[in-house]
Design a protein around this motif. Structure first.
Motif, PDB file in Angstrom:
ATOM      1  N   MET A  53       0.838  -1.202   0.000  1.00  0.00           N
ATOM      2  CA  MET A  53       0.000   0.000   0.000  1.00  0.00           C
ATOM      3  C   MET A  53       0.866   1.241   0.000  1.00  0.00           C
ATOM      4  N   GLY A  54       0.708   2.017  -1.073  1.00  0.00           N
ATOM      5  CA  GLY A  54       1.435   3.272  -1.151  1.00  0.00           C
ATOM      6  C   GLY A  54       2.363   3.309  -2.353  1.00  0.00           C
ATOM      7  N   PRO A  55       2.913   4.476  -2.624  1.00  0.00           N
ATOM      8  CA  PRO A  55       2.771   5.688  -1.816  1.00  0.00           C
ATOM      9  C   PRO A  55       1.385   6.322  -1.948  1.00  0.00           C
ATOM     10  N   VAL A  56       0.982   7.054  -0.912  1.00  0.00           N
ATOM     11  CA  VAL A  56      -0.234   7.854  -0.936  1.00  0.00           C
ATOM     12  C   VAL A  56       0.188   9.319  -0.917  1.00  0.00           C
ATOM     13  N   GLU A  57      -0.127  10.014  -1.993  1.00  0.00           N
ATOM     14  CA  GLU A  57       0.222  11.437  -2.094  1.00  0.00           C
ATOM     15  C   GLU A  57      -1.022  12.273  -1.838  1.00  0.00           C
ATOM     16  N   ILE A  58      -0.856  13.320  -1.035  1.00  0.00           N
ATOM     17  CA  ILE A  58      -1.971  14.225  -0.769  1.00  0.00           C
ATOM     18  C   ILE A  58      -1.529  15.655  -1.062  1.00  0.00           C
ATOM     19  N   PRO A  59      -2.461  16.563  -1.378  1.00  0.00           N
ATOM     20  CA  PRO A  59      -2.093  17.955  -1.631  1.00  0.00           C
ATOM     21  C   PRO A  59      -1.440  18.594  -0.401  1.00  0.00           C
ATOM     22  N   ALA A  60      -0.587  19.567  -0.637  1.00  0.00           N
ATOM     23  CA  ALA A  60       0.139  20.216   0.455  1.00  0.00           C
ATOM     24  C   ALA A  60      -0.797  20.863   1.462  1.00  0.00           C
ATOM     25  N   TYR A  61      -1.940  21.396   0.991  1.00  0.00           N
ATOM     26  CA  TYR A  61      -2.835  22.085   1.918  1.00  0.00           C
ATOM     27  C   TYR A  61      -3.534  21.129   2.877  1.00  0.00           C
ATOM     28  N   LEU A 126      -1.757   5.700  -4.692  1.00  0.00           N
ATOM     29  CA  LEU A 126      -2.899   6.616  -4.679  1.00  0.00           C
ATOM     30  C   LEU A 126      -2.404   8.059  -4.698  1.00  0.00           C
ATOM     31  N   ARG A 127      -2.919   8.822  -5.636  1.00  0.00           N
ATOM     32  CA  ARG A 127      -2.616  10.259  -5.686  1.00  0.00           C
ATOM     33  C   ARG A 127      -3.915  11.024  -5.437  1.00  0.00           C
ATOM     34  N   VAL A 128      -4.055  11.544  -4.232  1.00  0.00           N
ATOM     35  CA  VAL A 128      -5.270  12.243  -3.825  1.00  0.00           C
ATOM     36  C   VAL A 128      -5.199  13.690  -4.305  1.00  0.00           C
ATOM     37  N   LYS A 129      -6.245  14.111  -4.986  1.00  0.00           N
ATOM     38  CA  LYS A 129      -6.303  15.493  -5.468  1.00  0.00           C
ATOM     39  C   LYS A 129      -7.188  16.365  -4.580  1.00  0.00           C
ATOM     40  N   ARG A 130      -8.189  15.718  -3.954  1.00  0.00           N
ATOM     41  CA  ARG A 130      -9.113  16.457  -3.101  1.00  0.00           C
ATOM     42  C   ARG A 130      -9.745  15.486  -2.106  1.00  0.00           C
ATOM     43  N   PHE A 131      -9.760  15.884  -0.832  1.00  0.00           N
ATOM     44  CA  PHE A 131     -10.330  15.020   0.194  1.00  0.00           C
ATOM     45  C   PHE A 131     -10.662  15.867   1.415  1.00  0.00           C
ATOM     46  N   GLU A 132     -11.803  16.546   1.330  1.00  0.00           N
ATOM     47  CA  GLU A 132     -12.228  17.365   2.455  1.00  0.00           C
ATOM     48  C   GLU A 132     -13.745  17.468   2.469  1.00  0.00           C
ATOM     49  N   ALA A 133     -14.255  18.015   3.550  1.00  0.00           N
ATOM     50  CA  ALA A 133     -15.698  18.144   3.724  1.00  0.00           C
ATOM     51  C   ALA A 133     -16.143  19.571   3.438  1.00  0.00           C
ATOM     52  N   VAL A 134     -17.353  19.674   2.931  1.00  0.00           N
ATOM     53  CA  VAL A 134     -18.072  20.946   2.883  1.00  0.00           C
ATOM     54  C   VAL A 134     -19.111  20.840   3.991  1.00  0.00           C
ATOM     55  N   PRO A 135     -18.904  21.542   5.115  1.00  0.00           N
ATOM     56  CA  PRO A 135     -19.783  21.337   6.278  1.00  0.00           C
ATOM     57  C   PRO A 135     -21.268  21.448   5.934  1.00  0.00           C
ATOM     58  N   ASP A 136     -22.025  20.517   6.500  1.00  0.00           N
ATOM     59  CA  ASP A 136     -23.477  20.482   6.354  1.00  0.00           C
ATOM     60  C   ASP A 136     -23.917  20.180   4.921  1.00  0.00           C
ATOM     61  N   GLN A 137     -22.986  19.678   4.080  1.00  0.00           N
ATOM     62  CA  GLN A 137     -23.333  19.339   2.699  1.00  0.00           C
ATOM     63  C   GLN A 137     -22.810  17.955   2.304  1.00  0.00           C
ATOM     64  N   LEU A 161     -11.096   7.910  -8.855  1.00  0.00           N
ATOM     65  CA  LEU A 161     -12.143   7.887  -7.836  1.00  0.00           C
ATOM     66  C   LEU A 161     -12.723   9.293  -7.750  1.00  0.00           C
ATOM     67  N   GLU A 162     -13.965   9.448  -8.146  1.00  0.00           N
ATOM     68  CA  GLU A 162     -14.668  10.723  -8.028  1.00  0.00           C
ATOM     69  C   GLU A 162     -15.951  10.433  -7.253  1.00  0.00           C
ATOM     70  N   MET A 163     -15.904  10.655  -5.963  1.00  0.00           N
ATOM     71  CA  MET A 163     -16.976  10.203  -5.099  1.00  0.00           C
ATOM     72  C   MET A 163     -17.357  11.277  -4.091  1.00  0.00           C
ATOM     73  N   THR A 164     -18.634  11.267  -3.710  1.00  0.00           N
ATOM     74  CA  THR A 164     -19.109  12.166  -2.661  1.00  0.00           C
ATOM     75  C   THR A 164     -19.966  11.377  -1.684  1.00  0.00           C
ATOM     76  N   GLU A 165     -20.048  11.879  -0.481  1.00  0.00           N
ATOM     77  CA  GLU A 165     -20.861  11.272   0.565  1.00  0.00           C
ATOM     78  C   GLU A 165     -21.573  12.403   1.294  1.00  0.00           C
ATOM     79  N   PRO A 166     -22.907  12.334   1.414  1.00  0.00           N
ATOM     80  CA  PRO A 166     -23.614  13.421   2.097  1.00  0.00           C
ATOM     81  C   PRO A 166     -23.278  13.457   3.582  1.00  0.00           C
ATOM     82  N   VAL A 167     -23.275  14.654   4.133  1.00  0.00           N
ATOM     83  CA  VAL A 167     -23.051  14.823   5.569  1.00  0.00           C
ATOM     84  C   VAL A 167     -23.969  15.935   6.064  1.00  0.00           C
ATOM     85  N   SER A 168     -24.674  15.675   7.148  1.00  0.00           N
ATOM     86  CA  SER A 168     -25.566  16.680   7.718  1.00  0.00           C
ATOM     87  C   SER A 168     -24.946  17.179   9.020  1.00  0.00           C
TER      88      SER A 168
END
Length: 199
Positions: A53-61, A126-137, A161-168
């Protein structure tokens, strides 16, 4: 006159001490990515594999202890009091490997860089381009994955992988749980690719 100044200074000092005692800093909360255990599906027996497993790259931010949420198209916000208990890339690798192991017979997981000289049967990068939440969405995962065999320069299979998961709500616990579910869904797709190669 000097006594009056001394009294005023002492009074100011006591006031500052009182205000300092009243301003208690909120405790920092620490979170880990995880996924619930799930039994291996029934079916024809397959040889167990060594998964790399790996490498896993994530954006600097995202590469920071603070959990980052997206609050606008071009604006993100790290939280000082809601932090990852482990480096985010390490947590992603761990959860993905655990989820794949529940769908494919894995006898051992090696994390990049491998410590064993025996090598691995399949490597997941895995090269992650985006992985964060939009609160309440929603929570979003945008990543490129590659599945490698004996040649680490040429993927046997790869995909997006282009996926979303709802969060309330805006609770970080809910957002992290949704991120964990996204990783589990992504791992399921990679596990399916491994099964296809094993046929």
């Amino acid at each position: 006159m000097r006594k009056g100044k001394n009294k005023a200074g002492a009074g100011l000092g006591l006031l500052m001490l009182f205000l300092g005692a009243c301003s208690v800093t909120a405790p920092t909360r620490f979170y880990v990515l995880d996924s619930p255990p799930r039994p291996l599906p029934g079916g024809p027996a397959q040889p167990c594999l060594v998964l790399g497993m790996g490498p896993v790259e994530i954006p600097a931010y995202l590469d920071r202890p603070q959990i980052v949420v997206r609050i606008g198209l071009n604006e993100v916000q790290p939280s000082d009091f809601d932090q990852w208990a482990e480096p985010l890339a390490q947590g992603i690798a761990r959860v993905m490997a655990e989820a794949i192991s529940r769908e494919v017979c894995i006898k051992r997981v090696e994390y990049f860089p491998w410590k064993s000289s025996a090598g691995v049967d399949y490597q997941v990068a895995l090269r992650v381009k985006r992985f964060e939440a939009v609160p309440d969405q929603r929570v979003e995962l945008l990543a490129h994955w590659g599945l490698y065999g004996s040649d680490p320069r040429r993927p046997l299979l790869e995909g997006e992988l282009e996926m979303t998961e709802p969060v309330s709500g805006k609770a970080y616990e809910q957002m992290v749980a949704a991120q964990s579910r996204l990783l589990e869904k992504g791992a399921s797709r990679i596990a399916e690719a491994i099964r296809k190669l094993g046929k």
